[in-house]
Enzyme design. Sequence first.
Site, PDB file in Angstrom:
ATOM      1  N   HIS A 200       4.456   2.139  -7.952  1.00 47.47           N
ATOM      2  CA  HIS A 200       3.332   0.364  -7.889  1.00 47.47           C
ATOM      3  C   HIS A 200       2.627   0.609  -9.449  1.00 47.47           C
ATOM      4  O   HIS A 200       2.246  -0.991  -9.382  1.00 47.47           O
ATOM      5  CB  HIS A 200       2.628   0.751  -6.871  1.00 47.47           C
ATOM      6  CG  HIS A 200       3.089   0.482  -5.319  1.00 47.47           C
ATOM      7  ND1 HIS A 200       3.484   1.522  -4.349  1.00 47.47           N
ATOM      8  CD2 HIS A 200       4.273  -0.103  -4.788  1.00 47.47           C
ATOM      9  CE1 HIS A 200       4.188   1.020  -3.360  1.00 47.47           C
ATOM     10  NE2 HIS A 200       4.138  -0.567  -3.942  1.00 47.47           N
TER      11      HIS A 200
ATOM     12  N   GLY B 135       0.936  -1.035   0.114  1.00 45.00           N
ATOM     13  CA  GLY B 135       0.347   0.004   0.413  1.00 45.00           C
ATOM     14  C   GLY B 135       0.523   1.198   0.064  1.00 45.00           C
ATOM     15  O   GLY B 135       1.791   1.325   0.276  1.00 45.00           O
ATOM     16  N   TYR B 136       0.460   2.224   0.273  1.00 39.95           N
ATOM     17  CA  TYR B 136       0.796   3.757   0.439  1.00 39.95           C
ATOM     18  C   TYR B 136       1.934   3.880  -1.511  1.00 39.95           C
ATOM     19  O   TYR B 136       2.300   4.386  -1.308  1.00 39.95           O
ATOM     20  CB  TYR B 136       1.371   4.091   1.432  1.00 39.95           C
ATOM     21  CG  TYR B 136       1.566   5.175   1.739  1.00 39.95           C
ATOM     22  CD1 TYR B 136       0.364   6.101   2.591  1.00 39.95           C
ATOM     23  CD2 TYR B 136       2.823   6.129   1.739  1.00 39.95           C
ATOM     24  CE1 TYR B 136       0.903   7.510   2.930  1.00 39.95           C
ATOM     25  CE2 TYR B 136       2.768   7.428   1.204  1.00 39.95           C
ATOM     26  CZ  TYR B 136       1.963   8.392   2.858  1.00 39.95           C
ATOM     27  OH  TYR B 136       1.857   9.382   3.066  1.00 39.95           O
ATOM     28  N   LEU B 137       0.865   3.145  -2.329  1.00 41.10           N
ATOM     29  CA  LEU B 137       0.528   3.595  -3.247  1.00 41.10           C
ATOM     30  C   LEU B 137       1.261   4.798  -4.273  1.00 41.10           C
ATOM     31  O   LEU B 137       0.749   5.561  -3.821  1.00 41.10           O
ATOM     32  CB  LEU B 137      -0.386   2.546  -4.501  1.00 41.10           C
ATOM     33  CG  LEU B 137      -0.996   1.633  -3.034  1.00 41.10           C
ATOM     34  CD1 LEU B 137      -2.139   1.957  -4.967  1.00 41.10           C
ATOM     35  CD2 LEU B 137      -0.660   0.607  -4.589  1.00 41.10           C
TER      36      LEU B 137
ATOM     37  N   VAL C 191      11.490   3.094 -10.636  1.00 39.00           N
ATOM     38  CA  VAL C 191      10.699   4.626 -11.275  1.00 39.00           C
ATOM     39  C   VAL C 191      11.470   5.615 -10.636  1.00 39.00           C
ATOM     40  O   VAL C 191      11.474   5.129  -8.861  1.00 39.00           O
ATOM     41  CB  VAL C 191       9.505   4.502 -11.085  1.00 39.00           C
ATOM     42  CG1 VAL C 191       8.790   6.319 -11.233  1.00 39.00           C
ATOM     43  CG2 VAL C 191       8.649   3.737 -11.761  1.00 39.00           C
TER      44      VAL C 191
ATOM     45  N   LEU D 198      12.493  -3.288 -10.011  1.00 43.79           N
ATOM     46  CA  LEU D 198      13.879  -3.549  -9.569  1.00 43.79           C
ATOM     47  C   LEU D 198      14.309  -2.655  -7.977  1.00 43.79           C
ATOM     48  O   LEU D 198      15.599  -3.097  -8.007  1.00 43.79           O
ATOM     49  CB  LEU D 198      14.935  -3.432 -10.731  1.00 43.79           C
ATOM     50  CG  LEU D 198      14.110  -4.985 -11.237  1.00 43.79           C
ATOM     51  CD1 LEU D 198      14.910  -4.348 -12.726  1.00 43.79           C
ATOM     52  CD2 LEU D 198      15.007  -6.335 -10.935  1.00 43.79           C
TER      53      LEU D 198
ATOM     54  N   LYS E 128      11.630   6.543  -5.789  1.00 45.39           N
ATOM     55  CA  LYS E 128      10.427   6.571  -5.508  1.00 45.39           C
ATOM     56  C   LYS E 128      10.875   5.179  -4.192  1.00 45.39           C
ATOM     57  O   LYS E 128      10.724   4.121  -4.947  1.00 45.39           O
ATOM     58  CB  LYS E 128       9.126   6.938  -6.440  1.00 45.39           C
ATOM     59  CG  LYS E 128       9.766   7.285  -7.431  1.00 45.39           C
ATOM     60  CD  LYS E 128       8.676   7.944  -7.815  1.00 45.39           C
ATOM     61  CE  LYS E 128       8.355   8.767  -9.091  1.00 45.39           C
ATOM     62  NZ  LYS E 128       6.853   9.909  -9.308  1.00 45.39           N
TER      63      LYS E 128
END
Length: 291
Positions: free
Chosen positions: A37, A31-33, A176, A148, A184
């Site tokens: 994600h 979560g806490y996308l 990302v 990754l 991120k």
Amino acid sequence: MQVIKKVSEMNQIASQCKAAGKKIGFVPTMGYLHQGHTTLIDRARQEADIVITSIFVNPLQFGPNEDFERYPRDEVRDQELAKQHQVDYLFMPTVEEMYPTDPNISLHVEKRTDALCGKSRPGHFDGVVTVLTKLFHITCADVTYFGLKDAQQVAVVHALITDFNFPTEIIAVPTVREADGLAKSSRNVYLNEQERKEAKYIYQALQTARQLIVDDQKNPDMIVENVKRDIEQQIHGGRVDYVELLSYPYLTPVSSIEGNVIIAVAVQFSKARLIDNIIIDEHGQTPEGIY
Ligand code: PAF
């Protein structure tokens, strides 16, 4: 999008999708996308007929002094984001639903864990493979997507899938990054302003390592020393936890740069421990499709 809280309901739906010949793409998360994600979800959306995402902060993978209680949570925002990215089923079980009894059987990862984060987080990957074994079964995942950024997790999950013949394919998706290169992460919110400014130097140090390899530096110790020195010179609000250069995906020490290697870093800031890595071949190039 349907939000599902019960294991039995999730499994029934996934089994029906599978019986109807649908390809199930699964993105497990805590979560806490963030964009890390949603990139995985978008990839699943492109490649699979049905996209299942799970949100479950798995207590088994947190040590006694780690941030399980403090791990950031925002269910409302997560549901909104999952919907925007066209998730079909968002699986959000409670801890009691996932672990209704004390375990009868525990899984232990033998290899690929005595380096990097595995070294400083004993039991962490045992918890990861335990929850993923359950989640892969519950969701009948045909293909599963991992970032990754946590390359050790990718290596361990690949071993899980291979060793235990899961009928699931793993796709490793590149990290990302923010505009300044910072990977991120849900934990970035815990950086103060000064730490956030300094955090970009982690990726810059990794780029220096890549350049050394491009320039034919073959000595792993030399490269590690350079990365450590770069980070320590630029980051004052954080402490280097490790810088390691290992074979990938075996995560064993190398005496010279041959084949695919990972250069991985962890830096402990006041309230967040950040990790990052690059995986490159002996020419300093990113290898095509790790898996
Ligand atoms: O990477 C994560 O968020 C977790 O380790 C995972 C894969 C969802 C298992 O709990």
